[in-house]
Design an enzyme around this catalytic site. Structure first.
Site, PDB file in Angstrom:
ATOM      1  CB  SER A  72      -0.951   0.013   1.205  1.00  0.00           C
ATOM      2  OG  SER A  72      -2.058  -0.817   0.966  1.00  0.00           O
ATOM      3  CE  LYS A  75      -4.571   1.944  -0.702  1.00  0.00           C
ATOM      4  NZ  LYS A  75      -3.944   0.745  -0.131  1.00  0.00           N
ATOM      5  CB  SER A 132      -4.203   1.864   3.967  1.00  0.00           C
ATOM      6  OG  SER A 132      -3.472   1.392   2.858  1.00  0.00           O
ATOM      7  CE  LYS A 236      -1.447   3.975   2.576  1.00  0.00           C
ATOM      8  NZ  LYS A 236      -1.255   2.967   3.652  1.00  0.00           N
TER       9      LYS A 236
END
Length: 394
Positions: A72, A75, A132, A236
């Site tokens: 993730s 992202k 997320s 993130k």
């Protein structure tokens, strides 16, 4: 019932033992502060990097160009394209996004969008940054580009523009895929740096807990550093079986912001502890120094020009990343001629600002340039000026 469960889960998260995530105690801090070289930094993760935001200078690398699955952390690029669209006027935070069946079918972390459900761009961006949420990411991608595939093409184009040579995206979420979906710690640092240049993203990446749907659905930040690390600004996390535990961690103190990227950690705690070690090393040993003159520069004489003086200025407002010991003894000196001859172009170098360390070594040389053009006098004007001088001295 859903609201009650959400509240219970949020309270449970707040009561979890914080030892693994909390800031170092004094002994740990002193130990990290003594790590003067990159060789001293004790990391067991396969790949990592430490970068300063303002200069982009790299302070530590460990297999930073090894291509790995980012999970993730992908992202970061998704959020970057959303933020750039907002600040570029192509998208508004108040715009309404309608969830499609494709968006609702995503697994992993999600906010459980239903087909036809509507949310604002801002709410969905918050869900991506904090929780997320894969379904929120796809909904935003489709809203911006028409389809996730078209948005992924935008992601790869932006990666190319940023010089992310080892990155290929095949989706906007980082979920496991049949196509190639790889990046590097170095490339993650590049796109993370670009994202935090936009202060608006920190309105969301710094959130620890929040809720949507009028408080019925709770959001808890997957980046535990946001709660437990002083100055954390984001950014993130990511995890899949293939990618392991990843994080792009950013933190700011005293006007200096660093980016620590950790890839393929064995455990969640390992990625956060590794990021903390890198960030602590940076804050303990480095600082930013302005590469601007300490005082206003006097005008510089111009010979044979339409004007007699020109103002030197720095070409930009640069800063230098120095060790704290270097910064303590920095001196600045201006080197320039007594005069310059016309014609002069705007931005033409007419001197330099030199930053010198206490031991006399040169740390940097910053060009001083002309702030405007100066045309050369014509022969007729030179003759007229000469006649005036003669008459004045007669």
């Amino acid at each position: 019932m859903k609201k009650r469960i959400t509240i219970i889960l949020m309270m449970a998260l707040l009561l979890l033992p914080a030892r693994a995530m909390e800031s170092f105690d004094e002994n740990e801090w002193e130990a990290v502060a003594t790590l003067k070289t990159v060789e001293d930094i004790p990391l067991s993760v396969p790949s990592a990097i430490l970068m300063e935001k303002e200069t982009g200078e790299i302070l530590y690398e460990l297999n930073s160009h090894e291509r790995l699955a980012p999970a993730s952390v992908t992202k970061v690029m998704t959020m970057l394209l959303v933020v750039e669209a907002v600040e570029g006027g192509k998208l508004s935070l108040d715009d309404t996004v309608t969830a499609t069946v494709e968006a609702t079918s995503k697994g992993g972390s999600q906010i459980f969008l239903k087909e036809g459900e509507q949310m604002s761009v801002e709410t969905l961006l918050k869900c991506v940054a904090v929780a997320s949420a894969n379904d929120a990411a796809v909904a935003l991608a489709e809203h911006i580009a028409g389809s996730e595939a078209a948005f992924v093409a935008m992601m790869n184009k932006r990666a190319e523009q940023l010089g992310m040579k080892d990155t290929v995206f095949s989706n906007c979420t980082g979920l496991p895929t049949e196509g190639e979906h790889l990046t590097t710690a170095y490339d993650v640092a590049i796109m993370s740096r670009q994202l935090i240049m936009h202060d608006m993203i920190k309105n969301y990446t710094k959130i620890w807990m929040d809720s949507i749907r009028d408080g019925e659905f709770g959001l808890s930040n997957t980046n535990k550093l946001v709660r437990f690390y002083q100055g954390a600004t984001g950014l993130k996390t990511g995890y899949t079986k293939e990618a392991g535990y990843c994080v792009a961690a950013t933190a700011e103190r005293d006007g200096v912001e660093y980016i620590a990227v950790v890839m393929n950690g064995a455990t969640s705690d390992e990625r956060f502890e590794s990021a903390k070690i890198l960030l602590n090393h940076a804050f303990a040993n480095y600082t930013l120094v302005s590469a601007l003159p300490d005082e206003a520069l006097p005008p510089l004489a111009v010979t044979l020009g339409e004007q007699s003086y020109i103002q030197p200025v720095t070409a930009q407002s640069p800063k230098l990343l120095l060790t704290k010991s270097e910064a303590a003894g920095v001196t600045k000196s201006v080197e320039r001629p007594e005069s310059v001859e016309a014609p002069i172009l705007p931005g033409q170098e007419i001197g330099r600002l030199v930053l010198t360390a206490a031991d006399g070594s040169e740390l940097a040389s910053v060009p001083l340039v002309a702030d405007c053009p100066v045309e050369k006098l014509s022969w007729w004007k030179i003759f007229v000026r000469y006649l005036k001088l003669v008459s004045m001295n007669a």
